[in-house]
Design an enzyme around this catalytic site. Structure first.
Site, mmCIF file in Angstrom:
data_model
loop_
_atom_site.group_PDB
_atom_site.id
_atom_site.type_symbol
_atom_site.label_atom_id
_atom_site.label_comp_id
_atom_site.label_asym_id
_atom_site.label_seq_id
_atom_site.Cartn_x
_atom_site.Cartn_y
_atom_site.Cartn_z
ATOM 1 C CG ASP A 233 -5.624 -2.158 8.319
ATOM 2 O OD1 ASP A 233 -4.596 -2.187 9.029
ATOM 3 O OD2 ASP A 233 -5.797 -1.315 7.423
ATOM 4 C CE LYS B 129 -1.713 1.758 3.761
ATOM 5 N NZ LYS B 129 -2.478 1.977 5.003
ATOM 6 N NE ARG C 238 -3.489 6.235 4.141
ATOM 7 C CZ ARG C 238 -4.781 5.940 4.024
ATOM 8 N NH1 ARG C 238 -5.608 6.829 3.472
ATOM 9 N NH2 ARG C 238 -5.246 4.782 4.435
#
Length: 252
Positions: free
Chosen positions: A226, A201, A203
């Site tokens: 998560d 991931k 961001r």
């Protein structure tokens, strides 16, 4: 022993007290017109082991900062009035996500919060499924206990998958250890193999992207694990990626 639950965690406190077969001890909370507040025990704490329950998740009515200050001040008041030891039970520990520098001049906020607890004379901090266990333990010099809720979810996961094949997915590389632990313990409960998958991931300005996905999800029920959800964009992205991979399509 004295057990207190501050106002925002009153329901949880009452549930804990019921399990212990006791009642919560009384305390006073006052808020002044300028936003300041005062909190004090209404029973003697002299020579007592004091336990204070206060989760630190902020919302539209009370910020994480207000909850944190109230907890710290109440803990200090107990120490000021002779408590032998003060333990704080903090199911959600605010600022735990910022446990290292990832950009130039970043704060290490978890360390600063730990110093505040220590300055108030807190002897023990108990939390639940903290963001990073190693960072949590290293930040605090007082005793730390991280409780896990993994086992509570297994019956519900089994009900969801209806006996079919399962893969545990971590939506970012930082959570892979958490996913591994859940996978291993779920395998012991289930008695059958459980798959493991991971998504990389990135961001930037609250936009989540990923270029790497590893793991078998085809024909499986994927359980995304998560620890913190603010907007849900990471979970949604992981679910979409899993679907595309399982369907043999590459996401654009």
């Amino acid at each position: 022993m004295r057990l207190f639950a501050l106002q925002e965690s009153r329901i949880l406190g009452e549930a804990v007290a019921t399990q212990l077969g006791i009642i919560l001890d009384t305390h006073e909370e006052r808020r002044f017109d300028d936003g300041e507040h005062k909190t004090r025990p209404l029973v003697s704490v002299h020579g007592e082991d004091v336990y204070i329950i206060q989760s630190l998740g902020g919302d539209q009515t009370v910020s994480a900062n207000d909850k944190l200050c109230k907890l710290l001040f109440f803990a200090a008041a107990c120490r000021e009035n002779g408590a032998a030891q003060v333990s704080t039970i903090v199911p959600y520990l605010a600022y735990a996500r910022k446990d290292r520098q990832t950009k130039a001049r970043d704060p290490v906020t978890l360390k600063y919060v730990a110093q505040l607890f220590e300055a108030m004379g807190v002897a023990r901090v108990v939390t639940v499924d903290v963001h990073n266990v190693a960072a949590f333990q290293n930040a605090f010099r007082c005793a730390t206990i991280n409780l896990t809720s993994f086992d509570l979810f297994y019956p519900h996961i089994e009900w969801l998958v209806e006996g079919g094949p399962v893969t545990i997915l971590s939506p970012d590389a930082g959570g892979i250890k958490r996913a591994q632990l859940i996978r291993e313990s779920f395998e012991r409960v289930r008695g059958t193999p459980v798959g493991l998958a991971m998504m990389e991931k990135r961001r930037s300005e609250d936009v989540v992207t990923s270029d790497l996905f590893a793991g078998d999800v085809e024909g499986r029920c994927v359980i995304i694990v998560d620890d913190l959800i603010a907007t849900g964009t990471t979970i949604l992205h992981a679910a979409a990626i899993s679907f595309f991979v399982a369907s043999s399509f590459k996401p654009s």
